[in-house]
Structures are given as C-alpha cells and as structure tokens.
Design an enzyme around this catalytic site. Structure first.
Site, PDB file in Angstrom:
ATOM      1  N   GLU A 108       0.826  -1.208   0.000  1.00  0.00           N
ATOM      2  CA  GLU A 108       0.000   0.000   0.000  1.00  0.00           C
ATOM      3  C   GLU A 108       0.858   1.256   0.000  1.00  0.00           C
ATOM      4  O   GLU A 108       1.895   1.309   0.671  1.00  0.00           O
ATOM      5  CB  GLU A 108      -0.856   0.042   1.265  1.00  0.00           C
ATOM      6  CG  GLU A 108      -1.948  -0.973   1.282  1.00  0.00           C
ATOM      7  CD  GLU A 108      -2.676  -0.972   2.624  1.00  0.00           C
ATOM      8  OE1 GLU A 108      -2.967  -2.066   3.121  1.00  0.00           O
ATOM      9  OE2 GLU A 108      -2.907   0.110   3.168  1.00  0.00           O
ATOM     10  N   CYS A 132       5.554  -5.918  16.283  1.00  0.00           N
ATOM     11  CA  CYS A 132       4.937  -5.048  17.293  1.00  0.00           C
ATOM     12  C   CYS A 132       3.499  -5.520  17.496  1.00  0.00           C
ATOM     13  O   CYS A 132       2.787  -5.792  16.526  1.00  0.00           O
ATOM     14  CB  CYS A 132       4.976  -3.583  16.854  1.00  0.00           C
ATOM     15  SG  CYS A 132       6.657  -3.015  16.543  1.00  0.00           S
ATOM     16  N   CYS A 167       0.285  -3.741  15.676  1.00  0.00           N
ATOM     17  CA  CYS A 167       0.382  -3.274  14.288  1.00  0.00           C
ATOM     18  C   CYS A 167      -0.134  -4.296  13.275  1.00  0.00           C
ATOM     19  O   CYS A 167       0.212  -5.473  13.336  1.00  0.00           O
ATOM     20  CB  CYS A 167       1.842  -2.942  14.003  1.00  0.00           C
ATOM     21  SG  CYS A 167       2.132  -2.466  12.303  1.00  0.00           S
ATOM     22  N   CYS A 192      -2.558   1.449   6.835  1.00  0.00           N
ATOM     23  CA  CYS A 192      -1.474   0.768   6.144  1.00  0.00           C
ATOM     24  C   CYS A 192      -1.436  -0.684   6.595  1.00  0.00           C
ATOM     25  O   CYS A 192      -1.306  -0.961   7.769  1.00  0.00           O
ATOM     26  CB  CYS A 192      -0.140   1.425   6.467  1.00  0.00           C
ATOM     27  SG  CYS A 192       0.383   2.524   5.181  1.00  0.00           S
TER      28      CYS A 192
HETATM   29  N1  SAH Z   1       8.226   0.220  10.909  1.00  0.00           N
HETATM   30  C1  SAH Z   1       8.375   1.603  11.082  1.00  0.00           C
HETATM   31  C2  SAH Z   1       7.574   2.429  10.093  1.00  0.00           C
HETATM   32  C3  SAH Z   1       6.213   1.945   9.740  1.00  0.00           C
HETATM   33  S1  SAH Z   1       4.986   2.004  11.012  1.00  0.00           S
HETATM   34  C4  SAH Z   1       8.042   2.013  12.496  1.00  0.00           C
HETATM   35  O1  SAH Z   1       7.526   1.181  13.221  1.00  0.00           O
HETATM   36  O2  SAH Z   1       8.339   3.145  12.843  1.00  0.00           O
HETATM   37  C5  SAH Z   1       4.603   3.749  11.082  1.00  0.00           C
HETATM   38  C6  SAH Z   1       4.013   4.192  12.417  1.00  0.00           C
HETATM   39  O3  SAH Z   1       2.671   3.712  12.568  1.00  0.00           O
HETATM   40  C7  SAH Z   1       4.773   3.671  13.606  1.00  0.00           C
HETATM   41  O4  SAH Z   1       4.996   4.682  14.552  1.00  0.00           O
HETATM   42  C8  SAH Z   1       3.826   2.621  14.141  1.00  0.00           C
HETATM   43  O5  SAH Z   1       4.079   2.329  15.471  1.00  0.00           O
HETATM   44  C9  SAH Z   1       2.487   3.269  13.876  1.00  0.00           C
HETATM   45  N2  SAH Z   1       1.329   2.369  13.986  1.00  0.00           N
HETATM   46  C10 SAH Z   1       1.257   1.062  13.683  1.00  0.00           C
HETATM   47  N3  SAH Z   1       0.018   0.580  13.922  1.00  0.00           N
HETATM   48  C11 SAH Z   1      -0.716   1.627  14.389  1.00  0.00           C
HETATM   49  C12 SAH Z   1      -2.070   1.773  14.824  1.00  0.00           C
HETATM   50  N4  SAH Z   1      -2.900   0.747  14.797  1.00  0.00           N
HETATM   51  N5  SAH Z   1      -2.489   2.992  15.250  1.00  0.00           N
HETATM   52  C13 SAH Z   1      -1.636   4.039  15.245  1.00  0.00           C
HETATM   53  N6  SAH Z   1      -0.357   3.970  14.841  1.00  0.00           N
HETATM   54  C14 SAH Z   1       0.100   2.769  14.428  1.00  0.00           C
HETATM   55 FE1  SF4 Z   2       6.386  -2.517  14.280  1.00  0.00          FE
HETATM   56 FE2  SF4 Z   2       4.464  -2.301  12.463  1.00  0.00          FE
HETATM   57 FE3  SF4 Z   2       6.615  -0.645  12.337  1.00  0.00          FE
HETATM   58 FE4  SF4 Z   2       6.818  -3.263  11.769  1.00  0.00          FE
HETATM   59  S1  SF4 Z   2       5.627  -1.757  10.637  1.00  0.00           S
HETATM   60  S2  SF4 Z   2       8.211  -2.069  13.066  1.00  0.00           S
HETATM   61  S3  SF4 Z   2       5.404  -4.235  13.196  1.00  0.00           S
HETATM   62  S4  SF4 Z   2       5.052  -0.714  13.957  1.00  0.00           S
END
Ligand code: SAH
Ligand code: SF4
Length: 374
Positions: free
Chosen positions: A96, A128, A131, A355
């Site tokens: 995406e 994580c 996520c 995403c």
């Molecule tokens: N992997 C990298 C970048 C992609 S995630 C990282 O983790 O930083 C981009 C952001 O979206 C990160 O800060 C992540 O923690 C956040 N994120 C993931 N799932 C989420 C959710 N359900 N609600 C709000 N933020 C979320």
């Molecule tokens: Fe963590 Fe999601 Fe970022 Fe991957 S994309 S590092 S699982 S927050």
C-alpha cells in the site's frame, strides 16, 4: 521468502549504476541521462515512447530492465483526506501507498498538507503487538525500484485530480517512510531509493521533506547518522520505560532504551536535526501520567518533538485508544514542560492503521476466491 525478479527494475538504477551497465554493454554513457529524463521528467510508461533512443537500443533495454515493477490494483479514498493505493508486485504480493491530504506528524498543523506514505517491505519482521503490518510476519523486502515506483504511481493517480496539468511530485509537501515494513531492516534498498527520489536526475524531492520512521534498530540508526542524504528521523517509541515498551515492541529486548536513546541523540547531533518521537496512546498500556512524565524527560534530553497518536483499532487486535480527555491530560504534561508536542484529534481514517489493513483484506478476499474455484 526471497523474490528474485528476472530483470532489475529501471527505477532502482542510479545515474552511476545505469551509466556503468550501459558502458559495459558498449553503449554511449549519455544514454543513461536520456533514459532517466524520460522516466522522471516525462514519466513515460513504455520504452517506445523514448523516441530519441535508437529502436534496437530500446529493444535491448526492454530485454534487460523491468519498466513497471508495480501494477495498479485499486485506489480507495476515505473522504477527502486519504487515498490508499493498492499495488501488486511481480510475485503478486500486495503493498500500500497512501496520500494524506491533512495536517500530520509534526510537519505543520496550521495548514493542510499533502503527504505520501510509502512501504518498504511486504509485511514486517518486528512483530509489534499493535500493528497490522506485522501480523503475518515478513514476506520479503522491496527492491529500490519497487520503492521508487510507488511515487510514480502516486503521481499518476494524482493526475486524475489535476485535470489540466500533470501532477508533479514537487506538489507534495512531504514523503514519510511509514507504510508497511521496517525501513532500516531493508537498509540498502531504502537508502538507494531515497537517493534516487532526492537526486536532481531523479525525482528531485528535497531530503529535508522526507521522514523515515523506525522502531529502533540501533546500529542502523548510527549508520544513518553518517549518511550525507540528510533525511529526517522519527522513532516509534510507544513506551517511555523498558517495562512498558517491551510489552508491545519485541525489538526493545534487543535494543533497550539505554541503547536506543543515545543512538537517537547521536543522529540528532550529527545531522543537526530535531528528531520526532512517535508515541501511540493505547488504553491501559502506555497512557498513564507516569509514562507522560518519563516521555517528557526523554524528549527534553533529546530536544525532540513528540507526536502523540491515539491508537487506531486493528481488526482482530484487542487494543483501544484512550478517551480524548485522557489523551489531552497526557499531552498537557509535556506541554507544561515546554516540549514541542502534537496530538492528533481527528477520528478514523488514520494512515498508520490503514497501512496494512487494505492489503490484508484484499489477500483474504483472494484466498476466499481461490477457495471457491478450487
Ligand atoms: N516500521 C516503522 C515504520 C512503519 S509504522 C516504524 O515502526 O516506525 C509507522 C508508524 O505507525 C509507527 O509509529 C507505528 O508504530 C504506527 N502504527 C502502527 N500501527 C498503528 C495503529 N494501529 N495505530 C496508530 N499507529 C500505528
Ligand atoms: Fe512494528 Fe508495524 Fe513498524 Fe513493523 S511496521 S516495526 S510491526 S510498527
């Protein structure tokens, strides 16, 4: 799983690498600049449109380089604010790319901005707990060409909104590397891709308007601090103590705060840039006032901006966002200490939650279809 495409994507070539390949094949060096101009200045979709190249050379290029590493599947708009573009790769994987037409991520709250959010991997290995992107683990890394091509696809989609003129990447305010995947887990490809995005012979997009977000791969943050590229950095902190952070981010066991925070400081000092700390607020997990106080101290010490993001629910996961009042009280602790802080208030349509979810849904639908025909 490692995907080895038959041909390298032309969008993953730098001026130097393309010049080297062409001269090795006995072609004049100036052809590299001509090709890059067709790709990035004219944005052509076929080799045949590159009319100043000899026909047999165009055929040679088509045999040696992939021109379209991603294919457009669907474009889903949520109100006027987000536009999610689903793309299919050569091995049928889905990714995406998102356009956000809204204030976001500490890059300015006073006016509406256009931001593009790009993916760097299919899935994610970091696991994580909150996520959607990491739910099914990592499938594979994206190549530099697949990363760059997402921006070409965005420009094409944007053309539909700009009937008279062709949409230019420069009409966007920011690019955030915050889509699916952990960018520093695919280090060489993301650096190469962003070099192409930034280069004058490439997409010519200013590095200061590019923000990369990481869950905290310490050695790679230190490596990034040495890069001449000059992009901005955001850290997914989400916990202000090891105890809270490691509950939701397994990477904290490998790189605890005692390692992460000095690396962030080193980046900030080397690059002369304020770093952003992202902190998703999840009810009952990290929204206590003691966490706010610890976060305040960390942000003060790092001279960092804090971006508070009320959690967006993910289908199948138990987490919830705290009430607006609770989020405000959390933010007030930081504000009272003079920390630069943004708190996103709007509901729904959150890009980070989005995403990964559109992809998961489409993959589920595909499995169902496959099940029906079997
Ligand atoms: N992997 C990298 C970048 C992609 S995630 C990282 O983790 O930083 C981009 C952001 O979206 C990160 O800060 C992540 O923690 C956040 N994120 C993931 N799932 C989420 C959710 N359900 N609600 C709000 N933020 C979320
Ligand atoms: Fe963590 Fe999601 Fe970022 Fe991957 S994309 S590092 S699982 S927050």
């Amino acid at each position: 799983m490692k995907f080895t495409p038959e041909k390298p994507a032309i969008y993953g070539e730098t001026l130097d690498s393309l010049t080297a390949s062409l001269t090795a094949a006995g072609q004049p060096a100036f052809r590299a600049k001509q090709i890059l101009a067709w790709l990035y200045k004219k944005r052509v979709r076929t080799w045949d449109e590159m009319t100043n190249l000899p026909k047999d050379f165009r055929t040679w290029m088509a045999e040696h380089f992939e021109l379209e590493p991603t294919g457009f599947v669907l474009d889903r708009q949520s109100g006027d604010e987000t536009d999610k573009i689903l793309l299919e790769l050569g091995d049928k994987s889905l990714i995406e790319t998102v356009i956000i037409r809204a204030p976001m991520l500490g890059v300015g709250v006073d006016k509406s901005r256009k931001t593009i959010c790009i993916s760097t991997q299919v899935g994610c290995a970091m696991g994580c707990k909150f996520c959607a992107s990491g739910l099914a683990g990592l499938k594979r890394n994206l190549s530099a060409g697949e990363i760059v091509h997402q921006l070409i696809q965005v420009c094409r989609q944007e053309d539909a909104h700009t009937p008279r003129a062709r949409a230019e990447l420069a009409s966007f305010d920011n690019i955030v590397v915050m889509g699916m995947g952990e960018p520093l887990h695919n280090y060489d490809a993301i650096i190469r891709a962003l070099t192409i995005v930034n280069a004058e012979w490439g997409l010519g997009f200013g590095a200061r308007r590019i923000t990369l977000s990481t869950s905290g791969l310490v050695p790679k943050i230190l490596q990034l601090a040495e890069e001449p590229l000059g992009i901005r950095l955001a850290i997914s902190l989400h916990g202000a103590t090891d105890e809270v952070r490691e509950q939701i981010m397994p990477i904290n066991k490998t790189y605890p705060l005692a390692d992460l925070l000095p690396a962030v400081k080193a980046f900030s000092e080397k690059q002369g840039r304020m770093v952003t700390l992202e902190f998703i607020l999840i009810e009952g997990i990290n929204d206590a006032i003691e966490q706010a106080e610890k976060l305040r101290d960390i942000a003060y010490d790092l001279h960092a901006h804090v971006n508070l993001i009320p959690y967006n629910t993910v289908e199948g996961l138990p987490w919830k966002r705290p009430s607006n009042n609770r989020c405000e009280r959390f933010a007030d602790v930081l504000r009272a200490a003079g920390i630069s802080v943004t708190l996103r208030r709007e509901k729904g349509h959150d890009i980070n939650a989005a995403c990964g979810q559109l992809r998961l849904k489409t993959e589920k639908a595909r499995e169902t279809e496959a099940g029906c025909t079997a």
